[in-house]
Design an enzyme around this catalytic site. Sequence first.
Site, PDB file in Angstrom:
ATOM      1  CG  ASP A 680      -2.080   0.856   1.108  1.00 43.82           C
ATOM      2  OD1 ASP A 680      -2.730   0.792   0.052  1.00 43.82           O
ATOM      3  OD2 ASP A 680      -2.325   1.649   2.036  1.00 43.82           O
ATOM      4  CE  LYS A 684      -1.868   5.109   1.319  1.00 42.36           C
ATOM      5  NZ  LYS A 684      -2.006   4.951   2.752  1.00 42.36           N
TER       6      LYS A 684
END
Length: 818
Positions: A680, A684
Amino acid sequence: MKVLKFGGTSLGSPENIKKVKAIVAKKSLNDQLIIVASAFSGVTNQLHECSRLAEKGDESYKAQLDALINRHLEAVQDLLGAKAQSGIMAKVRLVLNEIEDILKGVFLIQELSNKTLDKVIGSGEVLSALIINEFFLQEGMKSSQINPQEFILTDSEFGKANVNMALTEEKIKSYFHNQKAQVLVCPGFVSKDLYGNSTTLGRGGSDYTAALLAAALEAPELEIWTDVSGMMTANPKYVKQAYAIPQIDYEEAMELTHFGAKVLYPPSVHPVYKKGIPIYIKNTFEPEAEGTKIHEFPESDVQSIKGISCIENIALFNLSGSSMVGIPYFSHRLFEALALAKVSVILITQASSEHSICVAIDLEDVEKAKSAIENAFSLEFKEEMLNPLYVETDLAIVALVSSQMKNHIGLSGKMFSVLGQNGINIKAIAQGSSEKNISAVIEKKQIKKALNTLHESFFLSDPKRVNLFIVGTGNVGKTLIDQLNQQSEYLKEHNQIDLRISGIANSLKMLFDLNGIPFENAVETLMEKGQKMDLEDFLEEMKELNLRNSIFIDNTAHEIVANTYAGVLESSISVVTPNKIACTGKFKDYKKLKNLAFRYRSHFRFETNVGAGLPVINTLDDLIKSGDEVLGIQAVLSGSLNFIFNNYTGKGDSFAEVVKQAQKEGFTEPDPRIDLSGVDVKRKILILLRESGFEMELNDIDTIPFIPEKCMQAKNVEKFFESIAQEEAHFKQLVEEANAEGKKLKYVATFDNGKANTGLEKIVPDSPLYNLEGKDNIVLFNTKRYPEQPLVIKGAGAGAAVTASGIFGDIIRIANAL
Ligand code: ADP
Ligand code: ASP
Ligand code: MG
């Protein structure tokens, strides 16, 4: 003497006729009145239809005619007492019998000339005037019926005859010279040629009858009574927010009517304009409403745009050829050919190179125009001096009208820009040299969207309607709807933005409502009234609706939804999403979405992809656009991992227990490995780098795992928890090592010297990352303009409330830009 015309809708039923009577009775107390009557609503169309059916030998004309006969007989019975009925019935039947006889003849010989058609369709007015006059008499008015064929004289152009102005004026003057009745009821629309044949003045022509009377008699005013409260800023059928224009000058009114404002038949303005007689447009059903006054009035009126009108069925002819310049009298021959074929040209554009000329005409005239042009230039087509004639149909014209246009700069720029932003393609444009009108030819299916978009842009009192299509009603989706609910009134009042949920869906149901699905119980309404969800159907319906200012909001984390963005953006619908998938796939796909948004003037916003509601991407965007360059990034971007390492001390709860707690409180994905693997965070930082202008893929970012590989391989979440519980010593060692050095563990994403990586790091106390609380995020940008002290963005980086408010922010940013 005053002239009042009542249109078909005002005379649609006995109930309405009583309303007309009340208006006439009141006005007749002070003035002698001429009441010009249209046919009952729909009757002219029905007579037309019956005639065409009879011509085709279709017997069903009889049934239609019977219905029409009954309607008139019923009106007589409803309005009149027995005594009055007996006298009038014979007269009404006489007219009806005549229509029956003519149509029988047409049916038998299957031939219908325009002359015969005029005789039939003009009867509607004759019937309505007969009945109304008798009703007025019964109600105690001193009324008398008059016959317009005695004074409105035309040529023999059946269907739309041209009035012999001088003769008509003279006849009207002498005819009315000694008419004594207080109320004179005159059928509109019908006239007579010089040989005594019935003619008509063109569809909508009752207005013209009234204007001719008012002008010849120099009436103090002309009143047109209809079913709307005036000439409106746009056709109310398409634009709900349209409102009546209080006053407008003759030329503006002519432009508006010429470009489709059906409320007044265009030729009606001229005769009264010449005499300076004001026209009032009034509403039979709201007689107290002020209506519109059309008159000559001073330039002090500064409103830049008076109205927006449209003509629906248009065809565009494009005649081109490189040798067109050499063809003598080219334009002259073109327009002469069209004029001889009786094709009226609505709009013309010609490029200065004179290599092409474009004319817009009524769709009904396409075949006539085509053969006229092909005949006129047969030689040039044969010799290939001209390209084959290019004809486009299914078009419409939208026009902005104002006599003040010349005093305002940038109106056409604004017009084309707002149309473009909504994906409305402009096929041709024209601005008259008088600058009273700017017209654009567009696709017919875009009319409603175009009119509403223009209305909102040019009439500042309108809040801008923004249509939201929301997919996903989980935690974030629901919170967003709550926030919209709280804020929507404020935005309408203070920012002129009217947000509505026009479509909503979750994995089970989908629902559309053009009036807006109420915010306060949107999800309940969806579940109650929605139909079974099908993503493709949802998207198709959203595109098909073709609403202006549309925004698609994807609150899911699904790849299947992310894969639809390209098609959405291509339809000029903007996309807002916290879903990271679209921006973290292949670089070329990310770039494609950006390009599509640019090309179709839609917006693609995903602020919440990084740091939830924190203004990370927008800040970065501002830096890059203003010419800054990103040199380095250091960031803690996982609220979940920050929570875990803030709570795991190695002394109290085990690592597995802390992760479990985070999972329970909703700070991790249901499968915490997605957070713990660092995927994750990688996504980003990839988004930040792409937004900074680096062409990077997910694989270009190195990750140093801190969870033993075998834990990550666990069969399911439960097994994963078991396996990390067994590895407690490993985690304890990590945290103790950091503690011994006086540092804290943080999961950091770093970009330095063109290389990006993510991993667990030991952070020194004087780093801004050291004191990061709870589930906060932090991003440090080192840029050319921030070389030593980085630009720091810090705050809550996870949670439904902040994520929803980030989405809300994106929606408002788009709404402001639309
Ligand atoms: P009538 O039967 O009274 O002659 P019409 O149907 O000919 O009435 O004209 C009135 C209608 O014109 C309205 O009901 C409205 O739908 C339509 N219309 C189109 N454009 C405008 C406009 N700009 N302002 C007012 N009405 C308009
Ligand atoms: N009845 C005619 C029409 O429908 C004329 C009018 O209503 O003005 O066109
Ligand atoms: Mg009309």
